[in-house]
Motif scaffolding. Structure first.
Motif, mmCIF file in Angstrom:
data_model
loop_
_atom_site.group_PDB
_atom_site.id
_atom_site.type_symbol
_atom_site.label_atom_id
_atom_site.label_comp_id
_atom_site.label_asym_id
_atom_site.label_seq_id
_atom_site.Cartn_x
_atom_site.Cartn_y
_atom_site.Cartn_z
ATOM 1 N N ALA A 20 4.252 3.319 -8.621
ATOM 2 C CA ALA A 20 5.402 2.877 -9.397
ATOM 3 C C ALA A 20 4.959 2.113 -10.639
ATOM 4 N N ALA A 21 3.948 1.254 -10.496
ATOM 5 C CA ALA A 21 3.442 0.491 -11.637
ATOM 6 C C ALA A 21 2.792 1.412 -12.661
ATOM 7 N N GLU A 22 2.051 2.387 -12.200
ATOM 8 C CA GLU A 22 1.416 3.330 -13.126
ATOM 9 C C GLU A 22 2.458 4.120 -13.898
ATOM 10 N N ALA A 23 3.520 4.530 -13.225
ATOM 11 C CA ALA A 23 4.587 5.261 -13.915
ATOM 12 C C ALA A 23 5.225 4.395 -14.996
ATOM 13 N N TRP A 24 5.431 3.114 -14.688
ATOM 14 C CA TRP A 24 6.023 2.208 -15.660
ATOM 15 C C TRP A 24 5.080 1.950 -16.834
ATOM 16 N N LEU A 25 3.801 1.684 -16.535
ATOM 17 C CA LEU A 25 2.828 1.352 -17.578
ATOM 18 C C LEU A 25 2.341 2.580 -18.345
ATOM 19 N N GLY A 26 2.448 3.739 -17.717
ATOM 20 C CA GLY A 26 2.027 4.964 -18.386
ATOM 21 C C GLY A 26 0.550 5.238 -18.327
ATOM 22 N N ARG A 27 -0.173 4.511 -17.480
ATOM 23 C CA ARG A 27 -1.594 4.815 -17.291
ATOM 24 C C ARG A 27 -2.067 4.278 -15.953
ATOM 25 N N SER A 28 -3.205 4.808 -15.510
ATOM 26 C CA SER A 28 -3.792 4.436 -14.230
ATOM 27 C C SER A 28 -5.202 3.928 -14.445
ATOM 28 N N VAL A 29 -5.566 2.873 -13.704
ATOM 29 C CA VAL A 29 -6.955 2.392 -13.754
ATOM 30 C C VAL A 29 -7.859 3.237 -12.864
ATOM 31 N N PHE A 30 -7.259 4.148 -12.109
ATOM 32 C CA PHE A 30 -8.032 4.980 -11.179
ATOM 33 C C PHE A 30 -8.349 6.356 -11.747
ATOM 34 N N GLY A 31 -8.114 6.542 -13.043
ATOM 35 C CA GLY A 31 -8.540 7.767 -13.714
ATOM 36 C C GLY A 31 -7.638 8.959 -13.489
#
Length: 248
Positions: A20-31
């Motif tokens: 959910a956080a990745e969808a909001w921020l528009g990026r992932s720290v997990f590649g």
């Protein structure tokens, strides 16, 4: 050394809160690809300006703020030290989180007392400080020390970051600092977006090492380690000679 490292908390990559956080921020720290999408009537293009800094740093809760490695230390020794610490340190009780405003930033913050987490953060600051290179003049100036209270400025000079020990407030940042109008519009969107995912407390059972490979490059998750031991809080910090709190 231009790379910076940070010790953060994040749930595991497969946790729905992370998705959910990745969808909001528009990026992932997990590649992985977070993909642009509209959320709660806020289009991805508009949201980019609301989340620029949180997106660059990635979804996380700060325990030890970004630092450059001290001369004589390297990435492998830092990873090994994180693994060794986590193998001895017990996990914390699961913590309920809620969307809230923190000095104008919207973030996930504890919805219940989090004394154990405050203690853990202080431990991590102390335990890993031997890896931190002293701040240079430019780094100190960037923190605008003239605007800090004397205790916060002492923290910055001694530990490289002002908001630690009694000044620590756990948060997982979701926006830039917003004005009242934008905050009033975005807050209910975030509450609805995270929704039922916040009904269950979040397991506080791991530490993550994030890395910024060059100035301005987005942080990524380099390594994770599970808190798997039975050490009593305070045991590790007692092993650090010559360090005392500067903010009491």
């Amino acid at each position: 050394m231009t790379m910076r490292y940070a010790i953060y908390f994040t749930p595991p990559a497969g946790h729905p809160l992370v998705a959910a956080a990745e969808a909001w921020l528009g990026r992932s720290v997990f590649g992985r690809d977070a993909g642009p999408r509209d959320i709660g009537g806020i289009k991805a293009e508009e949201r980019a300006s609301l989340v620029a800094s949180p997106a660059r740093y990635g979804f996380h809760g700060t325990l030890k703020a970004p630092f450059r490695l001290r001369e004589g230390e390297d990435e492998s020794s830092l990873v090994a030290a994180l693994d060794a610490y986590c193998a001895k340190r017990s996990p914390l009780p699961a913590l309920p989180l809620a969307v809230a405003s923190l000095d104008g930033f919207l973030a996930l913050t504890p919805a219940a007392p989090a004394d154990a987490l405050v203690d853990l953060a202080g431990e991590v600051v102390r335990h890993f400080d031997r890896f931190r290179a002293p701040l240079g003049e430019a780094d100190l100036a960037r923190r605008k020390p003239e605007r800090l209270t004397p205790p916060l400025r002492a923290n910055l000079e001694a530990w490289g970051y002002p908001y630690i020990f009694d000044a620590f407030r756990f948060h997982m940042t979701l926006t830039e600092r917003l004005g009242a109008k934008d905050a009033a519009r975005v807050l209910p969107v975030l509450v609805a977006h995270f929704g039922d995912m916040l009904a269950e407390p979040v397991a506080m059972d791991r530490l993550a090492l994030y890395v910024e490979t060059a100035p301005g490059v987005p942080f990524t998750c380099l390594h994770e380690a599970t808190l798997a031991g039975a050490a009593e809080p305070g045991r590790e910090m007692a092993d650090l000679p010559g360090k005392t709190e500067t903010w009491t």
